[in-house]
Structures are given as C-alpha cells and as structure tokens.
Design an enzyme around this catalytic site. Structure first.
Site, PDB file in Angstrom:
ATOM      1  N   LYS A  13      -9.612  31.400 -28.995  1.00 26.65           N
ATOM      2  CA  LYS A  13      -8.732  32.257 -29.802  1.00 26.65           C
ATOM      3  C   LYS A  13      -9.225  32.343 -31.248  1.00 26.65           C
ATOM      4  O   LYS A  13      -9.330  33.423 -31.813  1.00 26.65           O
ATOM      5  CB  LYS A  13      -7.288  31.693 -29.839  1.00 26.65           C
ATOM      6  CG  LYS A  13      -6.624  31.552 -28.495  1.00 26.65           C
ATOM      7  CD  LYS A  13      -5.207  30.989 -28.644  1.00 26.65           C
ATOM      8  CE  LYS A  13      -5.146  29.583 -29.208  1.00 26.65           C
ATOM      9  NZ  LYS A  13      -5.770  28.560 -28.356  1.00 26.65           N
ATOM     10  N   ARG A  88       3.837  30.129 -29.930  1.00 27.83           N
ATOM     11  CA  ARG A  88       3.442  29.184 -28.882  1.00 27.83           C
ATOM     12  C   ARG A  88       4.600  28.817 -27.977  1.00 27.83           C
ATOM     13  O   ARG A  88       4.411  28.055 -27.025  1.00 27.83           O
ATOM     14  CB  ARG A  88       2.922  27.914 -29.523  1.00 27.83           C
ATOM     15  CG  ARG A  88       1.405  27.756 -29.499  1.00 27.83           C
ATOM     16  CD  ARG A  88       1.083  26.396 -30.077  1.00 27.83           C
ATOM     17  NE  ARG A  88      -0.217  25.923 -29.707  1.00 27.83           N
ATOM     18  CZ  ARG A  88      -1.302  26.079 -30.458  1.00 27.83           C
ATOM     19  NH1 ARG A  88      -1.250  26.730 -31.591  1.00 27.83           N
ATOM     20  NH2 ARG A  88      -2.444  25.550 -30.065  1.00 27.83           N
ATOM     21  N   ARG A 127     -16.517  20.876 -29.397  1.00 31.33           N
ATOM     22  CA  ARG A 127     -16.085  21.587 -30.613  1.00 31.33           C
ATOM     23  C   ARG A 127     -16.289  20.696 -31.834  1.00 31.33           C
ATOM     24  O   ARG A 127     -15.997  19.512 -31.804  1.00 31.33           O
ATOM     25  CB  ARG A 127     -14.612  21.990 -30.507  1.00 31.33           C
ATOM     26  CG  ARG A 127     -14.068  22.537 -31.833  1.00 31.33           C
ATOM     27  CD  ARG A 127     -12.880  23.447 -31.668  1.00 31.33           C
ATOM     28  NE  ARG A 127     -11.691  22.794 -31.169  1.00 31.33           N
ATOM     29  CZ  ARG A 127     -10.544  23.444 -30.935  1.00 31.33           C
ATOM     30  NH1 ARG A 127     -10.455  24.746 -31.140  1.00 31.33           N
ATOM     31  NH2 ARG A 127      -9.517  22.788 -30.469  1.00 31.33           N
ATOM     32  N   ARG A 160     -12.393  16.925 -34.013  1.00 31.55           N
ATOM     33  CA  ARG A 160     -10.975  16.781 -34.364  1.00 31.55           C
ATOM     34  C   ARG A 160     -10.350  15.658 -33.545  1.00 31.55           C
ATOM     35  O   ARG A 160     -10.648  15.523 -32.366  1.00 31.55           O
ATOM     36  CB  ARG A 160     -10.240  18.090 -34.064  1.00 31.55           C
ATOM     37  CG  ARG A 160     -10.141  19.021 -35.249  1.00 31.55           C
ATOM     38  CD  ARG A 160      -9.740  20.427 -34.857  1.00 31.55           C
ATOM     39  NE  ARG A 160      -8.535  20.503 -34.033  1.00 31.55           N
ATOM     40  CZ  ARG A 160      -8.039  21.652 -33.579  1.00 31.55           C
ATOM     41  NH1 ARG A 160      -8.612  22.795 -33.870  1.00 31.55           N
ATOM     42  NH2 ARG A 160      -6.961  21.648 -32.824  1.00 31.55           N
ATOM     43  N   ARG A 171      -2.336  18.399 -24.302  1.00 30.95           N
ATOM     44  CA  ARG A 171      -2.199  19.734 -24.889  1.00 30.95           C
ATOM     45  C   ARG A 171      -2.225  20.803 -23.809  1.00 30.95           C
ATOM     46  O   ARG A 171      -1.527  21.811 -23.909  1.00 30.95           O
ATOM     47  CB  ARG A 171      -3.310  19.964 -25.921  1.00 30.95           C
ATOM     48  CG  ARG A 171      -3.112  19.097 -27.155  1.00 30.95           C
ATOM     49  CD  ARG A 171      -4.329  19.033 -28.021  1.00 30.95           C
ATOM     50  NE  ARG A 171      -4.657  20.302 -28.616  1.00 30.95           N
ATOM     51  CZ  ARG A 171      -5.839  20.593 -29.130  1.00 30.95           C
ATOM     52  NH1 ARG A 171      -6.818  19.699 -29.099  1.00 30.95           N
ATOM     53  NH2 ARG A 171      -6.060  21.764 -29.662  1.00 30.95           N
TER      54      ARG A 171
HETATM   55  P1  ADP Z   1      -6.166  25.036 -30.677  1.00 30.09           P
HETATM   56  O1  ADP Z   1      -7.243  25.595 -31.577  1.00 30.09           O
HETATM   57  O2  ADP Z   1      -6.673  23.993 -29.806  1.00 30.09           O
HETATM   58  O3  ADP Z   1      -5.438  26.084 -29.921  1.00 30.09           O
HETATM   59  P2  ADP Z   1      -4.527  24.787 -33.027  1.00 30.09           P
HETATM   60  O4  ADP Z   1      -5.467  24.526 -34.136  1.00 30.09           O
HETATM   61  O5  ADP Z   1      -4.007  26.175 -32.881  1.00 30.09           O
HETATM   62  O6  ADP Z   1      -5.161  24.301 -31.658  1.00 30.09           O
HETATM   63  O7  ADP Z   1      -3.276  23.806 -33.141  1.00 30.09           O
HETATM   64  C1  ADP Z   1      -3.445  22.412 -33.276  1.00 30.09           C
HETATM   65  C2  ADP Z   1      -2.080  21.755 -33.174  1.00 30.09           C
HETATM   66  O8  ADP Z   1      -1.212  22.246 -34.224  1.00 30.09           O
HETATM   67  C3  ADP Z   1      -1.319  22.037 -31.892  1.00 30.09           C
HETATM   68  O9  ADP Z   1      -1.693  21.155 -30.843  1.00 30.09           O
HETATM   69  C4  ADP Z   1       0.128  21.819 -32.348  1.00 30.09           C
HETATM   70  O10 ADP Z   1       0.426  20.429 -32.450  1.00 30.09           O
HETATM   71  C5  ADP Z   1       0.115  22.379 -33.760  1.00 30.09           C
HETATM   72  N1  ADP Z   1       0.488  23.808 -33.773  1.00 30.09           N
HETATM   73  C6  ADP Z   1      -0.302  24.853 -34.144  1.00 30.09           C
HETATM   74  N2  ADP Z   1       0.365  26.009 -34.051  1.00 30.09           N
HETATM   75  C7  ADP Z   1       1.617  25.719 -33.602  1.00 30.09           C
HETATM   76  C8  ADP Z   1       2.778  26.489 -33.281  1.00 30.09           C
HETATM   77  N3  ADP Z   1       2.800  27.821 -33.393  1.00 30.09           N
HETATM   78  N4  ADP Z   1       3.868  25.813 -32.846  1.00 30.09           N
HETATM   79  C9  ADP Z   1       3.877  24.484 -32.724  1.00 30.09           C
HETATM   80  N5  ADP Z   1       2.826  23.700 -32.992  1.00 30.09           N
HETATM   81  C10 ADP Z   1       1.690  24.295 -33.429  1.00 30.09           C
HETATM   82  P1  ADP Z   2      -9.135  27.921 -29.755  1.00 34.31           P
HETATM   83  O1  ADP Z   2      -8.920  28.519 -31.126  1.00 34.31           O
HETATM   84  O2  ADP Z   2      -8.589  28.783 -28.668  1.00 34.31           O
HETATM   85  O3  ADP Z   2      -8.668  26.512 -29.647  1.00 34.31           O
HETATM   86  P2  ADP Z   2     -11.979  27.906 -30.476  1.00 34.31           P
HETATM   87  O4  ADP Z   2     -12.240  29.300 -30.934  1.00 34.31           O
HETATM   88  O5  ADP Z   2     -11.888  26.849 -31.514  1.00 34.31           O
HETATM   89  O6  ADP Z   2     -10.706  27.888 -29.496  1.00 34.31           O
HETATM   90  O7  ADP Z   2     -13.111  27.514 -29.409  1.00 34.31           O
HETATM   91  C1  ADP Z   2     -13.152  26.228 -28.801  1.00 34.31           C
HETATM   92  C2  ADP Z   2     -14.602  25.739 -28.725  1.00 34.31           C
HETATM   93  O8  ADP Z   2     -15.334  26.543 -27.782  1.00 34.31           O
HETATM   94  C3  ADP Z   2     -15.363  25.864 -30.038  1.00 34.31           C
HETATM   95  O9  ADP Z   2     -16.272  24.782 -30.126  1.00 34.31           O
HETATM   96  C4  ADP Z   2     -16.096  27.201 -29.929  1.00 34.31           C
HETATM   97  O10 ADP Z   2     -17.287  27.218 -30.699  1.00 34.31           O
HETATM   98  C5  ADP Z   2     -16.393  27.264 -28.422  1.00 34.31           C
HETATM   99  N1  ADP Z   2     -16.320  28.631 -27.870  1.00 34.31           N
HETATM  100  C6  ADP Z   2     -15.494  29.646 -28.242  1.00 34.31           C
HETATM  101  N2  ADP Z   2     -15.692  30.744 -27.472  1.00 34.31           N
HETATM  102  C7  ADP Z   2     -16.658  30.416 -26.576  1.00 34.31           C
HETATM  103  C8  ADP Z   2     -17.305  31.120 -25.490  1.00 34.31           C
HETATM  104  N3  ADP Z   2     -16.990  32.390 -25.170  1.00 34.31           N
HETATM  105  N4  ADP Z   2     -18.248  30.440 -24.789  1.00 34.31           N
HETATM  106  C9  ADP Z   2     -18.568  29.149 -25.100  1.00 34.31           C
HETATM  107  N5  ADP Z   2     -18.002  28.442 -26.092  1.00 34.31           N
HETATM  108  C10 ADP Z   2     -17.055  29.059 -26.827  1.00 34.31           C
END
Ligand code: ADP
Ligand code: ADP
Ligand code: ZN
Length: 214
Positions: A13, A88, A127, A160, A171
């Site tokens: 995302k 979320r 990541r 992280r 998660r």
């Molecule tokens: P990811 O990139 O893996 O999707 P995020 O960076 O978006 O994770 O979020 C990391 C953490 O921050 C989540 O696991 C949650 O604990 C918290 N968080 C982020 N956005 C929200 C939201 N909209 N509602 C509740 N918790 C959130």
């Molecule tokens: P999210 O915001 O949904 O948690 P991220 O954008 O941080 O996800 O992506 C999660 C991990 O996967 C990062 O290390 C990113 O560089 C990698 N990644 C993202 N998109 C792709 C893809 N299409 N193929 C392989 N790796 C990816």
C-alpha cells in the site's frame, strides 16, 4: 482525486501510495507514518499508540479518526489525497464517509492490493525503513544503492519492531478480522477495485494507473 489504499500489512500500500502521490500531485496520508513520527517525537499520542503497535494491535478508533479528519481539512487536501492505512475498521470507514458527507464530498476510489498471506511474512521480514526520512525498501525487491543506507537521506535502515514474524502473524489476524470487511463496505459503495499485488512494483503501479486514469 480521493483514493483509499486497502490491503494486508506488507501488501505494498505504502509503496503504491507514494507513487500515486508523486504522479497525481496529491498528499500521501499514512496513519502508520503519523504514529511513528509521534513515537519518535515522544508525544502523548505516540506513547499511547506504541503500546498497541508493538503488539500488532490496532490503535483505538478514537485516537485515529479525529487525527485523520483534521488532516483532510488542511488546504493541500483540496485537490484530493491518497489514504494509506486508514480506514482500518468499519467504524473508521463510517466516520470518514460522514466527515466527507458533511462537506458534500465522497471518496472516488478504494484500491485493494491483493497479496496472499503466505507472501506476506517474506515481504515483511525483508522490509527496511529509514530512521531519518521513513522511506521504505526491501532487501530483495526494492534494494538501496548502498546496502543499509537510505538513497534519499543517507540515514540508517532498520527492521521495524512490528515487522518481526511473531508480530506479523498477529497483524495478519487483526487484518482479517477488522480490516478485510472494508472490502465489502467499499464494494457496496461502488468504488472498490482490486489489483494483483504479487507482481513487480511497476506492474502493480500500471494496474493502479489503469484504474485511476492518466
Ligand atoms: P503496514 O505498513 O504494515 O500496513 P502501518 O504502518 O500502516 O502498517 O501501521 C502500523 C501500525 O500502526 C498498525 O499495526 C497499527 O497498530 C497502527 N495503525 C496504523 N493505522 C491505523 C489505523 N487506521 N487504525 C488503527 N491503528 C492503526
Ligand atoms: P504496506 O504499506 O502495505 O505495509 P509496503 O509498501 O511497505 O507495504 O511494502 C512492504 C514491503 O514489500 C516493502 O519492503 C516493499 O519494498 C516491498 N514491496 C512492495 N511492493 C512490492 C511488490 N510488488 N513486489 C515485491 N516487493 C514489494
Ligand atoms: Zn532516509
């Protein structure tokens, strides 16, 4: 253009949201980034959020919704925005719909980046995040030019805390229980689009821009 990115943790995302923000010149709003900035700065909100994030749990809705609504009311959001990591939960989605409705607006696109659970653990363990600017990389799929050093700011890269496998499992469970129902919510709203998130980053982006239009 008002866009929501949906998908499991690690689906890509954030990667896609950054590319959308650059191409369409709209702000990228990541609630995860906002919480991590608050943790880094030692704010009250950061302290509260950290206890949940460390366990792989969602931060309570009441700590998230006002924060996002305030952000959306800022001037730079007038021409649109891309939301990454919000909503979320169903109550968050309802609060967003209501907040926009009161301004006579609604979301245009909800894009689900679809990646099966078995690919996720791999994604997350590779990541890396920059401690300086928050940029995201992957040791195999999106490597930096110099190992361990951010391309943008020269900062140090870290895994992280919540990307360790034991937290990732939590998660994913939370995602299926609390976030996946949003797919139904935005299907009913008539704005859901799904892209295959297992292909290369550029190919995912091609599918995204096909949906959004040039
Ligand atoms: P990811 O990139 O893996 O999707 P995020 O960076 O978006 O994770 O979020 C990391 C953490 O921050 C989540 O696991 C949650 O604990 C918290 N968080 C982020 N956005 C929200 C939201 N909209 N509602 C509740 N918790 C959130
Ligand atoms: P999210 O915001 O949904 O948690 P991220 O954008 O941080 O996800 O992506 C999660 C991990 O996967 C990062 O290390 C990113 O560089 C990698 N990644 C993202 N998109 C792709 C893809 N299409 N193929 C392989 N790796 C990816
Ligand atoms: Zn950096």
């Amino acid at each position: 253009m008002k866009i929501i990115m949906l998908g499991a943790p690690g689906a890509g995302k954030g990667t896609q949201a950054k590319k959308i923000a650059a191409k369409y010149e709209i702000p990228h709003i990541s609630t995860g980034d906002i919480f991590r900035a608050n943790i880094k700065n030692g704010t009250e909100l950061g302290k509260k959020a950290k206890t949940y994030m460390d366990q792989g749990l969602l931060v309570p809705d009441e700590l998230v919704v006002d924060l996002v609504v305030d952000r959306l009311n800022q001037d730079d959001c007038k021409k649109g925005f891309v939301l990454d990591g919000f909503p979320r939960t169903i109550p968050q989605a309802e609060a967003l719909t209501e907040a926009l409705q009161s301004l006579g607006q609604s979301m245009d696109f909800a894009i689900d980046v679809n990646v099966p659970d078995q690919n996720i653990i791999n994604r997350m363990s590779g990541r890396r995040a920059c401690v300086g600017c928050g940029a995201t990389y992957h040791i195999v799929y999106a490597p930096t030019k110099t190992e361990g050093i951010c391309d943008h700011c020269g900062g140090e890269l870290i895994l992280r805390d919540d990307d360790k496998p034991e937290t990732v499992e939590n998660r994913l469970k939370v995602y299926h229980e609390q976030t996946q129902p949003l797919i139904d919510y935005y299907t009913k709203a008539g704005i859901l689009h799904t892209v295959d998130g297992t292909v290369d980053i550029e190919d995912v982006f091609k599918a995204v821009t096909d949906i959004l239009g040039a």
